[in-house]
Motif scaffolding. Structure first.
Motif, PDB file in Angstrom:
ATOM      1  N   GLN A  50       0.800  -1.228   0.000  1.00 54.11           N
ATOM      2  CA  GLN A  50       0.000   0.000   0.000  1.00 54.11           C
ATOM      3  C   GLN A  50       0.826   1.268   0.000  1.00 54.11           C
ATOM      4  OE1 GLN A  50      -3.733  -0.494   2.601  1.00 54.11           O
ATOM      5  NE2 GLN A  50      -2.301  -1.919   3.548  1.00 54.11           N
ATOM      6  N   PRO A  63     -10.157   6.009  -4.666  1.00 54.08           N
ATOM      7  CA  PRO A  63      -8.935   5.251  -4.972  1.00 54.08           C
ATOM      8  C   PRO A  63      -8.678   4.169  -3.928  1.00 54.08           C
ATOM      9  CG  PRO A  63      -8.360   7.333  -3.923  1.00 54.08           C
ATOM     10  CD  PRO A  63      -9.862   7.344  -4.098  1.00 54.08           C
ATOM     11  N   VAL A  64      -8.306   2.981  -4.387  1.00 54.33           N
ATOM     12  CA  VAL A  64      -7.945   1.907  -3.456  1.00 54.33           C
ATOM     13  C   VAL A  64      -6.669   1.226  -3.945  1.00 54.33           C
ATOM     14  CG1 VAL A  64     -10.388   1.481  -2.934  1.00 54.33           C
ATOM     15  CG2 VAL A  64      -9.212   0.013  -4.583  1.00 54.33           C
ATOM     16  N   THR A  68      -4.188  -4.976  -2.130  1.00 56.66           N
ATOM     17  CA  THR A  68      -4.492  -5.329  -0.744  1.00 56.66           C
ATOM     18  C   THR A  68      -5.997  -5.443  -0.516  1.00 56.66           C
ATOM     19  OG1 THR A  68      -2.518  -4.101  -0.102  1.00 56.66           O
ATOM     20  CG2 THR A  68      -3.985  -4.727   1.666  1.00 56.66           C
TER      21      THR A  68
ATOM     22  N   TYR B  30     -13.864  -7.779  10.006  1.00 54.42           N
ATOM     23  CA  TYR B  30     -13.163  -7.277   8.830  1.00 54.42           C
ATOM     24  C   TYR B  30     -13.953  -6.101   8.286  1.00 54.42           C
ATOM     25  CZ  TYR B  30     -12.583  -7.084   3.727  1.00 54.42           C
ATOM     26  OH  TYR B  30     -12.429  -6.655   2.451  1.00 54.42           O
ATOM     27  N   VAL B  31     -13.266  -4.992   8.007  1.00 54.37           N
ATOM     28  CA  VAL B  31     -13.970  -3.857   7.399  1.00 54.37           C
ATOM     29  C   VAL B  31     -13.178  -3.372   6.175  1.00 54.37           C
ATOM     30  CG1 VAL B  31     -15.247  -1.737   7.821  1.00 54.37           C
ATOM     31  CG2 VAL B  31     -14.731  -3.232   9.748  1.00 54.37           C
ATOM     32  N   GLY B  32     -12.260  -2.438   6.389  1.00 53.65           N
ATOM     33  CA  GLY B  32     -11.523  -1.897   5.235  1.00 53.65           C
ATOM     34  C   GLY B  32     -10.403  -2.816   4.776  1.00 53.65           C
ATOM     35  N   GLY B  33      -9.820  -3.528   5.717  1.00 51.98           N
ATOM     36  CA  GLY B  33      -8.773  -4.497   5.386  1.00 51.98           C
ATOM     37  C   GLY B  33      -7.384  -3.901   5.245  1.00 51.98           C
ATOM     38  N   THR B  34      -7.277  -2.571   5.412  1.00 52.14           N
ATOM     39  CA  THR B  34      -5.950  -1.975   5.196  1.00 52.14           C
ATOM     40  C   THR B  34      -4.924  -2.529   6.173  1.00 52.14           C
ATOM     41  OG1 THR B  34      -6.593  -0.096   6.542  1.00 52.14           O
ATOM     42  CG2 THR B  34      -6.780   0.169   4.175  1.00 52.14           C
ATOM     43  N   GLU B  35      -5.378  -2.927   7.355  1.00 52.93           N
ATOM     44  CA  GLU B  35      -4.450  -3.517   8.326  1.00 52.93           C
ATOM     45  C   GLU B  35      -4.585  -5.036   8.330  1.00 52.93           C
ATOM     46  OE1 GLU B  35      -2.675  -1.273  10.507  1.00 52.93           O
ATOM     47  OE2 GLU B  35      -4.102   0.292  11.090  1.00 52.93           O
ATOM     48  N   VAL B  37      -5.905  -7.297   6.068  1.00 54.42           N
ATOM     49  CA  VAL B  37      -5.447  -8.029   4.873  1.00 54.42           C
ATOM     50  C   VAL B  37      -3.928  -7.930   4.764  1.00 54.42           C
ATOM     51  CG1 VAL B  37      -5.577  -8.180   2.354  1.00 54.42           C
ATOM     52  CG2 VAL B  37      -7.650  -7.741   3.677  1.00 54.42           C
ATOM     53  N   ASP B  52     -17.377  -9.590   7.518  1.00 50.86           N
ATOM     54  CA  ASP B  52     -17.386  -8.232   6.983  1.00 50.86           C
ATOM     55  C   ASP B  52     -18.494  -7.431   7.661  1.00 50.86           C
ATOM     56  OD1 ASP B  52     -17.459  -5.920   5.527  1.00 50.86           O
ATOM     57  OD2 ASP B  52     -17.654  -6.890   3.566  1.00 50.86           O
ATOM     58  N   LYS B  54     -19.238  -4.235   7.067  1.00 52.74           N
ATOM     59  CA  LYS B  54     -19.588  -3.012   6.347  1.00 52.74           C
ATOM     60  C   LYS B  54     -21.089  -2.862   6.089  1.00 52.74           C
ATOM     61  CE  LYS B  54     -16.452  -3.413   2.985  1.00 52.74           C
ATOM     62  NZ  LYS B  54     -15.455  -4.356   3.552  1.00 52.74           N
ATOM     63  N   ARG B  76     -15.266   5.383   7.426  1.00 54.10           N
ATOM     64  CA  ARG B  76     -13.930   5.483   6.832  1.00 54.10           C
ATOM     65  C   ARG B  76     -13.240   6.793   7.223  1.00 54.10           C
ATOM     66  NH1 ARG B  76     -14.508   5.459   0.911  1.00 54.10           N
ATOM     67  NH2 ARG B  76     -15.834   7.183   1.529  1.00 54.10           N
ATOM     68  N   THR B 108     -10.282   3.770   2.300  1.00 58.93           N
ATOM     69  CA  THR B 108     -10.630   2.370   2.557  1.00 58.93           C
ATOM     70  C   THR B 108     -10.683   2.046   4.041  1.00 58.93           C
ATOM     71  OG1 THR B 108      -9.166   1.976   0.662  1.00 58.93           O
ATOM     72  CG2 THR B 108     -10.162   0.053   1.680  1.00 58.93           C
TER      73      THR B 108
END
Lengths: 941, 269
Positions: A50, A63-64, A68, B30-35, B37, B52, B54, B76, B108
């Motif tokens: 990321q 944007p994503v 990930t 699980y929500v945004g997954g930035t951490e 995933v 999930d 959301k 978010r 995200t």
């Protein structure tokens, strides 16, 4: 209606306006889904953490990071990828601006930047530079140095707002005149890159995008030890994983030549008997899917017996150090560089001594002797496309697609592995997502080929960035420079010692050493010189080329030494350089080409522009430096030009396009020589079975060496056309001449090329082929083919309380003889210099025990958009004094050479203390500030 | 060494009841997954079942609740940053959410995910420590409310029971002027300073430097200079590639002073 198995989900999504329903595995990332299931390969994957933004797509307009984000997130959402914007014929305004501003080179980051810019401008239609930097901080570009991207975003905003004025857009450029007084039409002027449109639209294909049909996937299991004997490898559990086709270990390579290395074939394709560094491949799993291969690698059990490890050059040189290579490989050496293994220490892979004059006498005569010792850390080049390769055996031919900069050199290595004639290895290299030397020579091709050999299937091997970091890095260097000066600043002698850490394998580090020894003292005239260089094996990632190989590592010590001498002698540091720079025509290295430019004049241009713009609350200072590379590598090049009966030209070249702009420059040369519009010329590069031989694409050589070959091939075409026209017209060849895109008869008749070819062959016409060859003869007899000059200056702003250092101004001088594409020249200098900012301020591979502490882009910090210089001045010197076409010389590495030293000098002037190593991280600079204050307190001036 | 995900089940409940059932079935929120995933890709965790959250409407959105600013856990960062309500009620939280990560992470990642992951460098937690926020946790068994200090126990460590989810972040009404300043020469902040004026004085919160944000109360803005030395002595500091303990302690002092000067200027100016 979710009737999918437990680990799958049914999704319904719109991708670029197209509604689709799919059942997908939950573990699929959006990038995998888009690229591999939907064939939308414009979206790129690089850092997988990321940080880099190459994978940016829009989901619901936001944007994503598709690498990930799970693919299931596309469910009930609108996904827009780069393919959903414009096409080459109808660009979106953002794409048009990126193409117009040359805001791209290799193009691998471009789709992500374009998508991120779309998102940014939809929220903020008129962003300031600060806002652009904030919103695009999460997108990395390794080629351009970012400033053209900032310009492109602003231009895109103007295009969308309807305020864009194409005439006011770019700096005017005068162009050049030919000897007959006519202007050049296609060379010597800025042109839009010929690959710009396919790159901004995501249509450009890189090796990673091109699997062979019916491909299997390979993943390597890697050593978790720095140095250990392999007692056994248990692969049974891995073989039981559904989808696994083969598991290959070093023992399975019996019957093949199991190693590679174009200089010293010391590099095991897969570890045999022992591992020499953490991250070395110990087994390769081939499976129907990348996931199955990956899952299986985790079940491979290797039994090791640890050996003591030498983790740096000091440890490897210490008495009683563990022996890293028992074999000298002497029987197999194919190196151009003579390899001299030390007799006292088996870990010394090569030694080079260089010198002349009487060094002791020089020192005896000195008024001042200055000694400087610096350490340059190991770096990772971070080409955004990770190393990858596909391989298959078809009709006894081994076909490979890879990221190789030098496909013809890789063929030699791979052919030896399988005992194949070179003609039966085909290596194709599409666009390369950044190289910077790090993709020189053989990397993962033998591993992919061995996978294909063992499995009987086409194999695709894509490394992650972490694996790429564990594949090749740049050599670390400890350099000691002792110089003798007369009181007026004249250099009398230099005595230099260099120790390079090449890691577990030599790769191209013999050349790095040879370049380091040749580039550590100049471009100064030195009557007495002694250089000792040693290349040392350690139990770390193998090291090899990286932009300005060898030069940037040792230039730090050499230029710091000049600055320290100036300081101690009370001379202006600019003046001490002017005094010692080699004058034009003077041979400053025995047996080498005399200096082919006016260095003092170049240097004056630099100093005239370099200035501090006063800012409050910061320490400010300038630093500058010079360096010279032997440019052009070895002068062997070939090219073919085929002209079809429609009069269009196809240029075949074995050089590669990795972002440096070679395809555009070669197109311009062919267009100029043939008098054809650029749109009627196509340059096709780097397919060993289709294009002609090219030695390498490195050493800043393509414009000059390949350029000459293309120029000669075009002239061959013209000669043939003249002869054909004379035959057609039944006249003497002296009566016809080439004017523009026609052949003209003395009587006024003229004809375009196509009809001439058609008429000559009759009935439908054939095709003519022109050949161009470049070898070491004539002007190129004397090597190097040209001196590539590096001259940079920086003005730094340093926060005195934190040590955070920003490059406020960057000045570069490109001494290129003739700028075939001036925008490309400027882009090469800025890009090289900004990589140098990374090396100067943030980049360093750090080992902790056996493994790297920062094998990722989160912790290995390359320059981001807000690290680009606030002000940039690019000087292009064009004296038409190069050996390339139109008097051109190469560019691309020069500016990288002196950046570290220039930054270090500015920091020294701001803090009062000379740094001895890079990078100058905030904490290191802060420590220097404290040290400077302590000294000031102890010895107030 | 490469980053492919292990297999897992995924459920996407739309009610809290179903969410709790999912969590009880080996599930992890699980929500945004930035951490999450990212951690799975690094092989740090391999949960068999992702739940999930959301689509659970009760968990998202920004509203006022009994005089408190209530932010649903699955909101978010970008929505927090852009919310007029948050900007008015808790400007430093809006600011923190506008700066953290990068544009994609902000679009995200969610407030709840960020807090539950408890990265020591979390801007969200620094702001919430400064604001004296509470978090409401909910499970099938009931509800409990903890202060943010009680919730975040340390690096990657929170007081969240099995089967429990972070439901809402509750921020008390503003008590005075606020300022947020972060220092980020690399990918994550090296120091983050939040200042909040309160009737009884000034709260100085130092984030990103220790295992969790550290709050100090001083008499007022003018007392900061005098108090800095004492604060720095007490500060818990994690060393990493961004700096040694001494350097980071020094940085904390620099940025506390700068934040105080900026806050003073915004009040005076």
């Amino acid at each position: 209606m979710d009737d999918a198995p437990d680990n799958e989900t049914v999704i319904s999504t719109r991708i670029n306006g197209r509604r689709i329903n799919r059942r997908i595995e939950n573990r699929l990332t959006l990038a995998e889904f888009l690229r591999e299931k939907e064939g939308l390969r414009g979206t790129k994957v690089s850092c997988e953490s990321q940080v880099c933004g190459a994978c940016t797509v829009l989901v619901g307009g936001e944007p994503v990071s598709s690498c990930t984000v799970l693919a299931v997130e596309a469910d009930q959402a609108e996904v827009t990828t780069i393919e959903g914007l414009g096409t080459p014929a109808g660009l979106d305004p953002v794409q048009a601006a990126f193409a117009d501003c040359t805001a791209l080179q290799c193009g691998y980051c471009t789709p992500g930047f374009v998508m991120a810019t779309k998102a940014l401008l939809s929220r903020n239609p008129d962003p300031t530079r600060e806002e652009i930097e904030h919103e695009l901080e999460g997108n990395l570009c390794r080629c351009t140095g970012y400033l053209p991207i900032i310009e492109a975003v602003q231009q895109a905003a103007a295009r969308i707002a309807g305020t864009y004025d194409p005439h006011a857009a770019h700096r005017p450029y005068a162009g050049h005149l030919k000897e007959d007084g006519e202007p050049y039409r296609y060379v010597g002027r800025p042109v839009e890159r010929v690959d710009a449109r396919v790159k901004v639209t995501g249509q450009a294909r890189f090796a990673i995008d091109i699997p062979f049909p019916d491909t299997a996937y390979a993943v390597a299991a890697r050593s978790d030890r720095a140095h250990a004997t392999i007692l056994g490898i248990d692969t049974l559990a891995a073989l039981d994983v559904p989808g696994v086709i083969a598991v290959v270990t070093g023992e399975d390579l019996e019957g093949l030549y199991p190693r590679f290395g174009h200089m010293v074939p010391d590099h095991a394709i897969i570890a045999i008997g022992k591992v020499r560094y953490y991250g070395e491949p110990v087994a390769l799993v081939v499976a129907d899917s990348r996931h199955a291969a990956y899952d299986a690698t985790r079940l491979i059990k290797v039994r090791y017996e640890d050996l003591p490890a030498a983790m740096d050059a000091d440890a490897a040189l210490a008495p009683g150090a563990p022996m890293i290579h028992e074999d000298t490989y002497s029987g197999d050496t194919v190196s151009l560089v003579k390899v001299v293994r030390s007799t006292d220490n088996p870990n010394v892979a090569n030694t080079i001594d260089l010198g002349w004059g009487d060094v002791e006498a020089g020192f005896a005569e000195a008024d001042l002797v200055v000694k400087t010792e610096t350490y340059h850390p190991a770096l990772y080049a971070f080409a955004m496309e990770p190393y990858n390769s596909s391989a298959r055996f078809v009709d006894d031919v081994l076909e490979i697609t890879s990221t190789a900069q030098h496909p013809f050199m890789v063929i030699k290595d791979v052919a030896r592995v399988f005992d194949l004639p070179h003609s039966k290895v085909r290596l194709t290299v599409p666009f390369i997502g950044g190289g910077y030397g790090s993709k020189s020579y053989t990397k993962v091709e033998p591993l992919a080929a061995v996978g294909a050999w063992a499995s009987g299937r086409p194999v695709k091997l894509d490394l992650s960035i972490e694996e790429s970091i564990y594949t090749t890095r740049a050599d670390a260097a400890r350099t000691t420079v002792r110089s003798a000066f007369r009181s007026d600043g004249t250099l009398l002698a230099r005595d230099i010692d260099i120790v390079l850490d090449t890691g577990a394998y030599v790769d191209n580090s013999n050349t790095v050493l040879s370049k380091a020894t040749a580039r550590c003292f100049g471009p100064y005239a030195i009557p007495n010189l002694r250089v000792r260089g040693r290349l040392v094996y350690t139990n770390t990632v193998p090291a090899s080329s990286y932009r300005a190989l060898g030069a940037f590592q040792v230039n730090l010590a050499a230029e710091t030494n000049m600055d320290q001498a100036a300081e101690q002698l009370g001379i202006d540091p600019a003046e001490i350089r002017r005094m010692n720079l080699v004058p034009r025509g003077e041979r400053f290295m025995e047996g080498k080409r005399p200096m082919d430019t006016d260095l003092v004049e170049d240097f004056d241009e630099l100093m005239a522009l370099l200035r501090i713009e006063p800012h409050d609350g910061v320490l400010q200072a300038v630093g500058f430096g010079v360096g010279a590379n032997e440019g052009g590598a070895y002068p062997t090049s070939t090219a073919q030009v085929k002209m079809s009966p429609d009069g269009s030209a196809l240029v075949l070249s074995g050089s590669t396009e990795m972002g440096q702009g070679s395809r555009s420059v070669l197109t311009q040369i062919a267009a100029e020589e043939l008098g054809l519009d650029i749109a009627r010329v196509r340059v096709f590069q780097s397919d060993s079975s289709g294009t002609s031989f090219e030695r390498t694409t490195g050493g800043s050589r393509t414009t000059t060496m390949t350029g000459l070959a293309v120029q000669r091939a075009c002239r061959d075409i013209v000669t043939q056309l003249l002869s054909m026209a004379a035959t057609n017209w039944e006249c003497a060849v002296e009566d016809v001449s080439h004017v523009g895109d026609r052949i003209v008869h003395a009587d006024g008749r003229s004809e375009e090329f196509g009809p001439i070819i058609k008429k000559w062959y009759g009935a439908g016409g054939g095709e003519i082929t022109g050949r161009g060859t470049v070898r070491r003869e004539g002007e190129l007899q004397m090597q190097p083919s040209f001196w590539e000059i590096g001259m940079v200056g920086v003005a730094l702003d340093i926060d005195p309380e934190t040590g955070v250092t920003k490059v406020d101004q960057l000045v570069t001088v490109a001494d290129v003889g003739f700028a075939i594409n001036p925008v490309g020249v400027e882009g090469q200098d800025l890009g090289a210099a900004v990589q140098g900012i990374g090396g100067g301020l943030t980049e360093e591979l750090v080992y902790e025990g056996s493994q790297l502490r920062n094998p990722n882009l989160v912790e290995y910090r390359v320059p981001h958009i807000n690290d680009a210089p606030r002000r940039f001045d690019s000087v292009i010197m064009e004296r038409r004094d190069g050996t390339g076409p139109y008097g051109a010389k190469g560019v691309g590495e020069g500016a990288r050479i002196p950046m570290g030293g220039a930054i270090a000098a500015a920091v020294a002037r701001a803090t009062g203390v000379w740094p001895t190593s890079l990078p100058l991280t905030p904490e290191r600079v802060w420590n220097l500030i404290q040290e400077g204050r302590r000294r000031q307190d102890e010895h107030p001036v | 060494m490469i980053t492919l995900l292990p297999t897992f089940r995924l459920s996407r409940p739309s009610t809290l009841e179903d969410a709790f059932a999912g969590l009880a079935d080996d599930g992890i929120a699980y929500v945004g997954g930035t951490e999450l995933v990212a951690a799975m890709q690094l092989g740090l965790i391999s949960p068999p079942h992702l739940v999930d959250l959301k689509q659970v409407g009760d968990l998202t959105g920004i509203r006022e609740e009994d005089g408190l600013l209530a932010i649903g856990a699955t909101t978010r960062h970008a929505d927090v940053a852009g919310s007029e309500l948050v900007r008015a009620q808790a400007p430093i939280l809006a600011r923190a959410c506008s700066l953290l990560g990068n544009a994609r992470v902000r679009a995200t990642g969610t407030v709840g995910g960020n807090l539950c992951f408890a990265d020591p460098r979390s801007d969200v937690s620094t702001a919430l420590f400064a604001l004296d926020a509470d978090v409401r946790l909910r499970s099938a068994q009931g509800v409990r409310t903890l202060s943010i200090e009680e919730f975040i126990l340390g690096a990657m460590d929170v007081d969240l029971d099995d089967g429990e989810i972070l439901e809402t972040v509750l921020v008390p009404p503003p008590t005075g002027a606020q300022h947020y300043l972060r220092h980020q020469p690399t990918e994550y902040p090296t120091a983050a300073i939040a200042l909040v004026q309160r009737p009884e004085g000034l709260r100085v919160t130092v984030g990103a430097i220790g295992e969790r944000p550290q709050a100090f109360d001083v008499e007022g803005l003018d007392a900061v200079e005098e108090a800095v030395a004492g604060m720095l002595e007490e500060l818990d500091v994690i060393e990493d590639l961004n700096g040694s303990e001494d350097y980071k302690r020094h940085l904390a002092g620099v940025f506390v002073r700068r934040a105080a000067a900026a806050l003073k200027e915004s009040i005076d100016g």
